[in-house]
Design a protein around this motif. Sequence first.
Motif, mmCIF file in Angstrom:
data_model
loop_
_atom_site.group_PDB
_atom_site.id
_atom_site.type_symbol
_atom_site.label_atom_id
_atom_site.label_comp_id
_atom_site.label_asym_id
_atom_site.label_seq_id
_atom_site.Cartn_x
_atom_site.Cartn_y
_atom_site.Cartn_z
ATOM 1 N N ASN A 115 -13.908 32.397 39.965
ATOM 2 C CA ASN A 115 -13.729 31.591 41.173
ATOM 3 C C ASN A 115 -15.071 31.055 41.680
ATOM 4 O O ASN A 115 -15.981 31.827 42.001
ATOM 5 C CB ASN A 115 -13.060 32.434 42.248
ATOM 6 N N ILE B 35 -16.433 32.144 45.354
ATOM 7 C CA ILE B 35 -16.827 33.562 45.438
ATOM 8 C C ILE B 35 -18.112 33.781 44.649
ATOM 9 O O ILE B 35 -19.003 34.514 45.070
ATOM 10 C CB ILE B 35 -15.688 34.475 44.942
ATOM 11 N N PHE C 280 -14.496 34.245 53.601
ATOM 12 C CA PHE C 280 -13.238 34.141 52.832
ATOM 13 C C PHE C 280 -12.111 34.986 53.407
ATOM 14 O O PHE C 280 -10.997 34.949 52.903
ATOM 15 C CB PHE C 280 -13.461 34.566 51.384
ATOM 16 N N ASP D 194 -9.068 39.695 52.901
ATOM 17 C CA ASP D 194 -8.354 39.934 51.656
ATOM 18 C C ASP D 194 -9.258 39.701 50.451
ATOM 19 O O ASP D 194 -9.352 40.537 49.554
ATOM 20 C CB ASP D 194 -7.135 39.014 51.576
ATOM 21 N N VAL D 195 -9.910 38.544 50.467
ATOM 22 C CA VAL D 195 -10.820 38.237 49.362
ATOM 23 C C VAL D 195 -11.962 39.255 49.339
ATOM 24 O O VAL D 195 -12.406 39.676 48.271
ATOM 25 C CB VAL D 195 -11.356 36.792 49.486
ATOM 26 N N TYR E 226 -11.112 42.495 47.369
ATOM 27 C CA TYR E 226 -11.168 42.360 45.915
ATOM 28 C C TYR E 226 -12.568 42.007 45.413
ATOM 29 O O TYR E 226 -12.938 42.402 44.304
ATOM 30 C CB TYR E 226 -10.166 41.306 45.426
ATOM 31 N N THR E 227 -13.321 41.253 46.207
ATOM 32 C CA THR E 227 -14.675 40.906 45.772
ATOM 33 C C THR E 227 -15.545 42.169 45.727
ATOM 34 O O THR E 227 -16.354 42.345 44.814
ATOM 35 C CB THR E 227 -15.295 39.846 46.697
ATOM 36 N N GLN F 112 -9.727 39.656 38.833
ATOM 37 C CA GLN F 112 -9.776 38.192 38.763
ATOM 38 C C GLN F 112 -8.365 37.624 38.885
ATOM 39 O O GLN F 112 -8.174 36.566 39.495
ATOM 40 C CB GLN F 112 -10.436 37.736 37.456
ATOM 41 N N LEU G 157 -7.494 37.728 42.536
ATOM 42 C CA LEU G 157 -8.260 36.702 43.265
ATOM 43 C C LEU G 157 -7.724 35.307 42.949
ATOM 44 O O LEU G 157 -7.617 34.465 43.847
ATOM 45 C CB LEU G 157 -9.748 36.812 42.920
ATOM 46 N N MET H 107 -4.633 34.836 44.905
ATOM 47 C CA MET H 107 -4.908 34.697 46.324
ATOM 48 C C MET H 107 -5.513 33.342 46.660
ATOM 49 O O MET H 107 -5.144 32.687 47.622
ATOM 50 C CB MET H 107 -5.888 35.804 46.706
ATOM 51 N N GLN H 108 -6.445 32.929 45.812
ATOM 52 C CA GLN H 108 -7.144 31.679 46.078
ATOM 53 C C GLN H 108 -6.252 30.469 45.803
ATOM 54 O O GLN H 108 -6.508 29.389 46.297
ATOM 55 C CB GLN H 108 -8.399 31.590 45.209
#
Lengths: 328, 328
Positions: free
Chosen positions: A30, A33, A109, A112-113, A116-117, B151, B154, B157-158
Motif C-alpha cells: 500500500n 502506508i 489513517f 484500524d490501519v 495492522y500497520t 497485507q 490492509l 481495508m484500504q
Amino acid sequence: MLSFWQDYPEIQNKLRVTQELMVDRLKISNHDIKTALEAMALQGGKMVRPALFYLFAGLTAKASDEKLWQQLIKIAASLEILHSATLIHDDIIDDSPLRRGIPSIEAQFGKDVAVYTGDFTYTVYFELLIETMAGTPFLEKNAKSMKKILQGELTQMQSAFETTISIRKYMKAISGKTAELLSLSCLEGAYFSGADQKTQHLAKRIGRAIGLAFQIYDDLLNFTVGLDEENKPILTDVRLGIFTLPLLIARENNPEKILPYLQAPEKLTREACLELSDLVAENGGMTGALLIANGLTQKALADIEKLPDGSNKVLLTQATQALLERKY
Amino acid sequence: MLSFWQDYPEIQNKLRVTQELMVDRLKISNHDIKTALEAMALQGGKMVRPALFYLFAGLTAKASDEKLWQQLIKIAASLEILHSATLIHDDIIDDSPLRRGIPSIEAQFGKDVAVYTGDFTYTVYFELLIETMAGTPFLEKNAKSMKKILQGELTQMQSAFETTISIRKYMKAISGKTAELLSLSCLEGAYFSGADQKTQHLAKRIGRAIGLAFQIYDDLLNFTVGLDEENKPILTDVRLGIFTLPLLIARENNPEKILPYLQAPEKLTREACLELSDLVAENGGMTGALLIANGLTQKALADIEKLPDGSNKVLLTQATQALLERKY
C-alpha cells in the motif's frame, strides 16, 4: 534528531545506514502506508536503542570486519523497528496526533490501519531476527523481551487510576516498558560483536540502569513541563491516571494532601494541577525521584568504568551522560 | 464447537490437547486478561487450521512416534494462536461485541488492552515457532505468511467503499486474509511429519483452494443470512463498504443497476438491502460466485485424490466436504 549524535560521527553514520535499511525493509504494497512508515523511520528520533547497541558493539567488533558489520546493522535495525511497532500501537492507545513532529499513523489513517500497520512492523522485526539470530539464544531472548515489554504496558494500563499503586509496581511497569529494550540493545551489541561473558553481563545491567533512569527523568519532566505556559496541557500523565514516581513518593510522605487529587484526576483543572505540582515538590516527590534516577545513572557510569578500556568506553560514558542529562 | 469433529475422534482428541497447550502458553500476569484469553482458547471454534494440520500430518507421521507428536502439537497450537491474535485485532477494527459467542477482548477490556493483548498473543506464537522450527525454512515462511495475511487485511481495508474494485483485487485480498494461513497449516502438517516433496506441494495447493472456497462461501452467506428475520442486520459486509465476489460479479454483469447502491452503502435501508440482494441474485452474482467456490472445492478434492492412499486420505476428503458444505 540524529543531530543529537553530531559529536559522534561514527555512530551518526551507522544510524543513517540503519535508517536506510529500515526504509528498505518496511516496504509494503500500500503506497500511502509505505510513505508513512518511511517518514517515521527517517524522522526516527535519537535512535537511542541502535545507538547504544553500536556503542557496545564497538567495544569489541573490528571496524574492518565488513561482514560482521552488515549483520550488526540488521540487528540494530531490528531494535528500532521493534520500538517503532510499539510506538505505532502506543499512539492508538494515547490517541496521539503527532509522533516525532509528524502525524502519527493513527492520525493519518485511523485506528484500524494503525493496528495492522503495527502488526506488519512486528513482522518485519521478526524477519530481521530470523535472518541474523538463527542458532543463537537471542531468538528466544527477543520473544521474552517482547513479552516483558507488553506486560509492562498492560500493567501500567491496568493500574491506571489506582490511587494505591505501589512504588514496586511502578518500577516493574517501567522496567518492562522502557528498561527491557534498552537492556536488550546493550546486551545484543556486546554478544553479537563477540564480547566476553563479563562484558555481556555488564552491558545488560548498564542498559537496564540507563533505561530506568531515562524513564524516571521523563516522568519527572511531566511534572514541570508547560507550567509557565498558559496554553500548554500540563501533568498529562496524572490526568490519564498514570501515577509515576514523583507523585508516588509524595503520596507516601503525605497521603492526606495528595490522595484527594487522585480521586478523579481526569477532571483536574489547570489550577488544581499547579497545586498538585507544588505539593509533589513540597513533599519530597521531585527530589526523591531525582535521587533515585541520579543513583541509577551513577550505577550505569560505574559499570561502564568496569568495561574493557578503549575509545568506545569514553564515548559510552559521554553518551550516557548526554542522554540522561538532557532529560532534566 | 469441537463437536464439529465428533465423527473424527482422533482429530477431536488432538484438538483438545492443543487447546490445553494454548491455555498453558497464553498465561499472562494480569488475571483478567489471562481468564479472557483462556476462555477464547477453550471456545476456540472449529479450530480449522490445527485440524487441517493434523489431517495432513497424519498422512505420514506414525501414531506411535510420541516425540514427534509433541512437536506437532506445539506447531498446531502456533497456527491457532496466530489466528487468535489476528481475531483479537480484527475485533478492534470491527468493534465486535462478541467472538465465538463470548464477549470479545475489546468488548471486555476496551480497545487499548485489546491492542496489547493481540501483540502479546503474537509473541506467544513466535515463541512456539522458535521452539519448534529452528533450523528449518519455516521461521522465514511464517514471517512471510504473516506479512501476506496483514497485507490482505490492509488491502481489504484500504479498498473499502471502492466501487470499482476489481475481482482480481478481491481475490488477492482473500488470498492473504484467509487462504494463506490455511495453506500454511496444510503445508506445515506435511513438512513436519516428514512427507515427501510431492505431498508438501499438494498440501500447500489444497490448503489454498480450501481457503479461497471457504471465504467465498462465507461471503455468499452474507447475502442471504437474516433476510427473513425482521430484526437481524443484513448485508453487513456491503454496509461496511466491503464488496465481495457475488456483488462484484453482479456489478460486472449489470453496472447501471448495481452501482447506485454502492455510492453510500453505509446508509442503505433494510429495504434497499433486500433489493440489492435480489439484484445480486438476478444478475448472476450468487450463481457465479457459487460456481467459482465449487470449482475450488473440486480442485481441492481432486488434489486430495493424488495424495498417498490411507485412512487419513479418506478423512481429509470427508472433512473438506463437511467444512465447505456446511457453509452454503
